[in-house]
Design a protein around this motif. Structure first.
Motif, PDB file in Angstrom:
ATOM      1  N   PHE A   1       0.573  -1.098   0.093  1.00 37.31           N
ATOM      2  CA  PHE A   1      -0.114  -0.078  -0.104  1.00 37.31           C
ATOM      3  C   PHE A   1       0.733   1.273  -0.082  1.00 37.31           C
ATOM      4  O   PHE A   1       1.985   1.257   0.771  1.00 37.31           O
ATOM      5  CB  PHE A   1      -0.583   0.131   1.389  1.00 37.31           C
ATOM      6  CG  PHE A   1      -1.957  -1.039   1.407  1.00 37.31           C
ATOM      7  CD1 PHE A   1      -3.094  -0.555   0.643  1.00 37.31           C
ATOM      8  CD2 PHE A   1      -1.942  -1.944   2.000  1.00 37.31           C
ATOM      9  CE1 PHE A   1      -4.343  -1.470   0.952  1.00 37.31           C
ATOM     10  CE2 PHE A   1      -2.756  -3.035   2.117  1.00 37.31           C
ATOM     11  CZ  PHE A   1      -4.153  -2.615   1.479  1.00 37.31           C
ATOM     12  N   ALA A   2       0.409   2.190  -0.651  1.00 41.50           N
ATOM     13  CA  ALA A   2       1.083   3.564  -0.581  1.00 41.50           C
ATOM     14  C   ALA A   2       0.347   4.063   0.764  1.00 41.50           C
ATOM     15  O   ALA A   2      -0.531   3.782   1.339  1.00 41.50           O
ATOM     16  CB  ALA A   2       0.612   4.533  -1.754  1.00 41.50           C
ATOM     17  N   LEU A   3       1.191   5.118   1.413  1.00 41.47           N
ATOM     18  CA  LEU A   3       0.893   5.620   2.807  1.00 41.47           C
ATOM     19  C   LEU A   3       0.770   7.031   2.862  1.00 41.47           C
ATOM     20  O   LEU A   3       1.331   7.729   2.274  1.00 41.47           O
ATOM     21  CB  LEU A   3       1.584   5.199   3.715  1.00 41.47           C
ATOM     22  CG  LEU A   3       1.544   3.646   4.358  1.00 41.47           C
ATOM     23  CD1 LEU A   3       3.163   3.497   5.287  1.00 41.47           C
ATOM     24  CD2 LEU A   3       0.527   3.552   5.627  1.00 41.47           C
ATOM     25  N   ALA A   4      -0.476   7.492   3.457  1.00 39.79           N
ATOM     26  CA  ALA A   4      -0.804   8.853   3.652  1.00 39.79           C
ATOM     27  C   ALA A   4      -0.596   9.107   5.053  1.00 39.79           C
ATOM     28  O   ALA A   4      -1.417   8.294   5.874  1.00 39.79           O
ATOM     29  CB  ALA A   4      -1.928   9.407   3.387  1.00 39.79           C
TER      30      ALA A   4
ATOM     31  N   THR B   1      15.050   4.287  -2.131  1.00 34.69           N
ATOM     32  CA  THR B   1      14.638   5.317  -3.375  1.00 34.69           C
ATOM     33  C   THR B   1      13.060   5.418  -2.982  1.00 34.69           C
ATOM     34  O   THR B   1      12.716   6.021  -4.123  1.00 34.69           O
ATOM     35  CB  THR B   1      14.997   4.794  -4.509  1.00 34.69           C
ATOM     36  OG1 THR B   1      14.625   3.459  -4.904  1.00 34.69           O
ATOM     37  CG2 THR B   1      16.450   4.500  -4.912  1.00 34.69           C
ATOM     38  N   THR B   2      12.294   4.894  -2.327  1.00 35.42           N
ATOM     39  CA  THR B   2      10.965   5.018  -2.315  1.00 35.42           C
ATOM     40  C   THR B   2      10.539   6.639  -2.332  1.00 35.42           C
ATOM     41  O   THR B   2      11.128   7.246  -1.390  1.00 35.42           O
ATOM     42  CB  THR B   2      10.280   4.345  -1.185  1.00 35.42           C
ATOM     43  OG1 THR B   2      10.580   2.975  -1.391  1.00 35.42           O
ATOM     44  CG2 THR B   2       8.622   4.426  -1.165  1.00 35.42           C
ATOM     45  N   PRO B   3       9.599   6.996  -3.066  1.00 36.24           N
ATOM     46  CA  PRO B   3       9.421   8.579  -3.134  1.00 36.24           C
ATOM     47  C   PRO B   3       8.546   8.874  -1.914  1.00 36.24           C
ATOM     48  O   PRO B   3       7.696   8.060  -1.446  1.00 36.24           O
ATOM     49  CB  PRO B   3       8.481   8.714  -4.474  1.00 36.24           C
ATOM     50  CG  PRO B   3       9.023   7.508  -5.517  1.00 36.24           C
ATOM     51  CD  PRO B   3       9.319   6.617  -4.722  1.00 36.24           C
ATOM     52  N   VAL B   4       8.840  10.119  -1.354  1.00 36.86           N
ATOM     53  CA  VAL B   4       8.259  10.580   0.088  1.00 36.86           C
ATOM     54  C   VAL B   4       7.897  11.888  -0.318  1.00 36.86           C
ATOM     55  O   VAL B   4       8.764  12.874  -0.960  1.00 36.86           O
ATOM     56  CB  VAL B   4       9.201  10.552   1.271  1.00 36.86           C
ATOM     57  CG1 VAL B   4       8.586  11.102   2.355  1.00 36.86           C
ATOM     58  CG2 VAL B   4       9.257   9.060   1.417  1.00 36.86           C
ATOM     59  N   ILE B   5       6.566  12.325  -0.136  1.00 39.19           N
ATOM     60  CA  ILE B   5       6.323  13.813  -0.433  1.00 39.19           C
ATOM     61  C   ILE B   5       5.857  14.571   0.954  1.00 39.19           C
ATOM     62  O   ILE B   5       4.884  13.795   1.674  1.00 39.19           O
ATOM     63  CB  ILE B   5       4.969  13.915  -1.252  1.00 39.19           C
ATOM     64  CG1 ILE B   5       5.570  13.330  -2.610  1.00 39.19           C
ATOM     65  CG2 ILE B   5       4.705  15.563  -1.513  1.00 39.19           C
ATOM     66  CD1 ILE B   5       4.167  12.835  -3.530  1.00 39.19           C
TER      67      ILE B   5
ATOM     68  N   CYS C   1       1.159  17.075   5.946  1.00 35.51           N
ATOM     69  CA  CYS C   1       0.809  15.629   5.440  1.00 35.51           C
ATOM     70  C   CYS C   1       1.873  14.995   4.773  1.00 35.51           C
ATOM     71  O   CYS C   1       2.553  15.789   3.922  1.00 35.51           O
ATOM     72  CB  CYS C   1      -0.576  15.570   4.572  1.00 35.51           C
ATOM     73  SG  CYS C   1      -1.194  13.998   3.933  1.00 35.51           S
ATOM     74  N   LEU C   2       2.066  13.589   5.022  1.00 41.48           N
ATOM     75  CA  LEU C   2       3.098  12.944   4.305  1.00 41.48           C
ATOM     76  C   LEU C   2       2.428  12.031   3.395  1.00 41.48           C
ATOM     77  O   LEU C   2       1.558  11.062   3.723  1.00 41.48           O
ATOM     78  CB  LEU C   2       4.175  12.177   5.183  1.00 41.48           C
ATOM     79  CG  LEU C   2       5.247  13.084   5.634  1.00 41.48           C
ATOM     80  CD1 LEU C   2       5.361  13.965   6.575  1.00 41.48           C
ATOM     81  CD2 LEU C   2       6.595  12.150   5.774  1.00 41.48           C
ATOM     82  N   LEU C   3       3.249  11.661   1.968  1.00 42.01           N
ATOM     83  CA  LEU C   3       2.694  10.685   1.405  1.00 42.01           C
ATOM     84  C   LEU C   3       4.063   9.739   1.144  1.00 42.01           C
ATOM     85  O   LEU C   3       5.253  10.263   0.794  1.00 42.01           O
ATOM     86  CB  LEU C   3       2.328  11.084  -0.005  1.00 42.01           C
ATOM     87  CG  LEU C   3       0.918  12.057   0.106  1.00 42.01           C
ATOM     88  CD1 LEU C   3       0.735  12.286  -1.490  1.00 42.01           C
ATOM     89  CD2 LEU C   3      -0.205  11.453   0.944  1.00 42.01           C
TER      90      LEU C   3
END
Lengths: 250, 250
Positions: free
Chosen positions: A158-161, A188-192, A222-224
């Motif tokens: 799952f992606a996570l918020a 390397t997983t993108p984080v926003i 908020c982080l994604l």
């Protein structure tokens, strides 16, 4: 008329607020809510305003229900969507525990654009596959449960918020969460990081799990977190696009 | 001007559509989208409409990007939110795989109220704690991965929103998902079926995991599955409230 409207204001100003929410705001006689959210609502003659502090959700819900049961048309405002780490659950809890007449109140909940979706839209489609929304606050649940949920979600792709990532009273939790996620996901997983989305002080930072620094977050962030399959697409003289493919292989 | 707006229409009519989305719709010269979504947008003089079938998302994205790169102001409409099992990811995929000039298109994504949040608002706060959104479609991912995600989410105490639960080509998947969830959650776990939320034919059914019947779902249905802690609050002469407490113990 015994009425309580629980209204999602969306993430910023009127541009991301639904007409149904605006209409409910206009018809209320009394407005309740966390002070900074109430401040986003234009003043109207004849409306009384009842701001309260953060972390008094249950007392705020009870005050609004008491006023509604007394016959007022009451609005409870929340940022984003009332059903996502916001006031709708607190109101339902208060109704279940409260006097029978609270169950007779005409309760309506007005959905809104929640922070994770506004942030995702700004950056591409980082939540384009299956995803989870999780509050990092351990005020209402034990930290080991949060760690178990982070591991289960990341481990299953799952992606996570992440909502409520950090506060003055909870300074270390985001760092611990990122450390745990690094054991389940590629560096390397993108984080926003998205702060104050759709407000004048909006700030977005796109990084990787290896680089992500808890100091970049505050209470309005908020982080994604992407998955192992989330892509970053560079663009000349524009921010990159971040998206999680709809297709998943394993 | 080379521009593509990917626009979330929200779950129903204009009452749940943001002013920013309406404004972008009004300024487009060409409208692309799945036919039934395009049908929700009022006709405006001078706008051309390019409806396409379901399940041709990538081709639809490429057609819209081609038109935008040719200089048109293009809008791609989607139901709900474009970033939740909708067109934003397909557009990003097409940009990554497409010609370099597609990366220079002025791309904007307009978030919307997604189905799970509109349905949750109708019934209380069933997603009031941590939750996952998961598509049951195995068109783009293998069924064993979907089962692994269902087990991980339910096992860790996330509430679940299930999109794309059933279709003519996917008749058995929802039954299999419910059977699997029954091995992880109490029989009394609340389950909500919501069809065509905020549209004239809206229909909501509140039941339990033991009673839930896949035949109650169709392509326009979103399902919400509670957790072991989700509550049903009965009310005289009103539908019950369903909520997941903010507090979690284990």
């Amino acid at each position: 008329m015994s009425r309580l409207d629980v209204i999602g204001l969306g993430p910023g100003g009127a541009g991301l607020r639904t007409p149904e929410a605006e209409s409910a705001l206009a018809s209320a006689a009394m407005l309740f809510g966390y002070g900074p959210y109430l401040d986003r609502v234009p003043h109207r003659p004849g409306q009384s305003r009842h701001p309260s502090d953060n972390r008094v959700e249950r007392a705020r819900a009870e005050a609004a229900l008491t006023a509604a049961a007394d016959g007022a048309t009451v609005a409870m405002v929340t940022g984003g969507d009332p059903g996502v780490f916001a006031m709708a659950a607190a109101v339902c809890e208060a109704i279940e525990a409260g006097p029978p007449e609270w169950r007779a109140i005409d309760l309506a909940i007005y959905p809104g654009v929640t922070a994770m979706l506004a942030l995702a839209a700004r950056t591409g489609a980082p939540l384009g596959g299956d995803f989870c929304a999780l509050s990092l606050s351990d005020n209402l649940k034990p930290w080991p449960l949060i760690e178990r949920r982070l591991a289960a979600a990341a481990g299953a792709g799952f992606a996570l918020a992440l909502y409520n990532p950090i506060s003055r009273a909870r300074p270390w939790q985001l760092g611990a969460a990122l450390a745990l996620l690094r054991t389940h996901l590629p560096a390397t997983t993108p984080v926003i990081f998205g702060r104050a989305i759709a407000r004048p002080d909006e700030a977005i930072r796109i990084t990787t799990l290896a680089e992500a620094d808890p100091l970049w977050a505050d209470m309005a962030t908020c982080l994604l977190i992407g998955t192992a399959e989330t892509r970053i697409v560079p663009r000349d003289s524009r921010p990159p696009l971040v998206y999680t493919p709809r297709r998943a292989a394993q």
